[in-house]
Every structure is written in C-alpha cells, then in structure tokens.
Write a protein that holds these residues in place. Structure first.
Motif, PDB file in Angstrom:
ATOM      1  N   UNK A   5       0.830  -1.209   0.000  1.00  0.00           N
ATOM      2  CA  UNK A   5       0.000   0.000   0.000  1.00  0.00           C
ATOM      3  C   UNK A   5       0.866   1.260   0.000  1.00  0.00           C
ATOM      4  N   UNK A   6       0.313   2.334  -0.540  1.00  0.00           N
ATOM      5  CA  UNK A   6       1.061   3.594  -0.588  1.00  0.00           C
ATOM      6  C   UNK A   6       1.328   4.087   0.829  1.00  0.00           C
ATOM      7  N   UNK A   7       2.458   4.685   0.968  1.00  0.00           N
ATOM      8  CA  UNK A   7       2.806   5.232   2.282  1.00  0.00           C
ATOM      9  C   UNK A   7       2.075   6.550   2.496  1.00  0.00           C
ATOM     10  N   UNK A   8       1.729   6.777   3.730  1.00  0.00           N
ATOM     11  CA  UNK A   8       1.019   8.005   4.070  1.00  0.00           C
ATOM     12  C   UNK A   8       2.053   9.082   4.410  1.00  0.00           C
ATOM     13  N   UNK A   9       2.598   9.719   3.385  1.00  0.00           N
ATOM     14  CA  UNK A   9       3.651  10.708   3.607  1.00  0.00           C
ATOM     15  C   UNK A   9       3.094  12.037   4.075  1.00  0.00           C
ATOM     16  N   UNK A  10       1.804  12.282   3.847  1.00  0.00           N
ATOM     17  CA  UNK A  10       1.207  13.550   4.264  1.00  0.00           C
ATOM     18  C   UNK A  10       1.216  13.676   5.793  1.00  0.00           C
ATOM     19  N   UNK A  11       0.750  12.636   6.469  1.00  0.00           N
ATOM     20  CA  UNK A  11       0.744  12.678   7.935  1.00  0.00           C
ATOM     21  C   UNK A  11       2.159  12.723   8.499  1.00  0.00           C
ATOM     22  N   UNK A  12       3.064  12.003   7.851  1.00  0.00           N
ATOM     23  CA  UNK A  12       4.452  11.991   8.303  1.00  0.00           C
ATOM     24  C   UNK A  12       5.052  13.389   8.186  1.00  0.00           C
ATOM     25  N   UNK A  13       4.755  14.067   7.087  1.00  0.00           N
ATOM     26  CA  UNK A  13       5.269  15.422   6.881  1.00  0.00           C
ATOM     27  C   UNK A  13       4.700  16.371   7.933  1.00  0.00           C
ATOM     28  N   UNK A  15       3.612  15.562  10.912  1.00  0.00           N
ATOM     29  CA  UNK A  15       4.188  15.187  12.205  1.00  0.00           C
ATOM     30  C   UNK A  15       5.589  15.757  12.351  1.00  0.00           C
ATOM     31  N   UNK A  16       6.380  15.644  11.282  1.00  0.00           N
ATOM     32  CA  UNK A  16       7.739  16.184  11.297  1.00  0.00           C
ATOM     33  C   UNK A  16       7.713  17.693  11.498  1.00  0.00           C
ATOM     34  N   UNK A  17       6.775  18.348  10.816  1.00  0.00           N
ATOM     35  CA  UNK A  17       6.654  19.801  10.938  1.00  0.00           C
ATOM     36  C   UNK A  17       6.324  20.191  12.386  1.00  0.00           C
ATOM     37  N   UNK A  18       5.398  19.453  12.997  1.00  0.00           N
ATOM     38  CA  UNK A  18       5.024  19.741  14.385  1.00  0.00           C
ATOM     39  C   UNK A  18       6.191  19.496  15.338  1.00  0.00           C
ATOM     40  N   UNK A  19       6.909  18.399  15.114  1.00  0.00           N
ATOM     41  CA  UNK A  19       8.049  18.102  15.982  1.00  0.00           C
ATOM     42  C   UNK A  19       9.135  19.166  15.841  1.00  0.00           C
ATOM     43  N   UNK A  20       9.369  19.627  14.614  1.00  0.00           N
ATOM     44  CA  UNK A  20      10.369  20.684  14.405  1.00  0.00           C
ATOM     45  C   UNK A  20       9.956  21.971  15.102  1.00  0.00           C
ATOM     46  N   UNK A  21       8.652  22.272  15.046  1.00  0.00           N
ATOM     47  CA  UNK A  21       8.143  23.456  15.737  1.00  0.00           C
ATOM     48  C   UNK A  21       8.363  23.338  17.246  1.00  0.00           C
ATOM     49  N   UNK A  22       8.082  22.151  17.767  1.00  0.00           N
ATOM     50  CA  UNK A  22       8.239  21.906  19.205  1.00  0.00           C
ATOM     51  C   UNK A  22       9.703  22.056  19.622  1.00  0.00           C
ATOM     52  N   UNK A  23      10.615  21.465  18.822  1.00  0.00           N
ATOM     53  CA  UNK A  23      12.038  21.562  19.126  1.00  0.00           C
ATOM     54  C   UNK A  23      12.506  23.016  19.096  1.00  0.00           C
ATOM     55  N   UNK A  24      12.051  23.770  18.097  1.00  0.00           N
ATOM     56  CA  UNK A  24      12.449  25.174  17.971  1.00  0.00           C
ATOM     57  C   UNK A  24      11.952  25.972  19.170  1.00  0.00           C
ATOM     58  N   UNK A  25      10.722  25.697  19.606  1.00  0.00           N
ATOM     59  CA  UNK A  25      10.169  26.409  20.758  1.00  0.00           C
ATOM     60  C   UNK A  25      10.960  26.085  22.016  1.00  0.00           C
TER      61      UNK A  25
END
Length: 56
Positions: A5-13, A15-25
C-alpha cells in the motif's frame, strides 16, 4: 512484483513539521532562560561589588 500500500507521507510530513516546531520552541525557551539567568547573575555581581566597596 506487487507493491504494498502507498505510504502516508502527508501525515508523516505534518508530524515532522510539528516536531520541528516543538524543538524550535524548546530551544528558544532555553535561550531566553539562559539570558534571564545571565542578566540576574550580572545584576547580583554588581550589587555584591557595590556592597563590598561600601564596606571598605
């Protein structure tokens, strides 16, 4: 060969964006805390130096 099945890259992207925001904060908070502490230490050192000069 059949692909899985196709990978769900949208949710992964997202999630990564949120984690990067959290790390920056967290880094920003850490820097602000360090600056406040540094200012407090310099203020206390100045007060200590002025108190010592008044005594002598």
């Amino acid at each position: 060969m059949a692909k899985g099945p196709e990978k769900n890259t949208k949710n992964k992207a997202l999630h990564t964006k949120l984690l990067n925001r959290k790390k920056a904060k967290l880094q920003e908070d850490k820097k602000e805390k360090a600056l406040r502490l540094k200012a407090l230490v310099t203020k206390m050192n100045q007060k200590k130096n002025s108190d010592e000069s008044d005594v002598t």
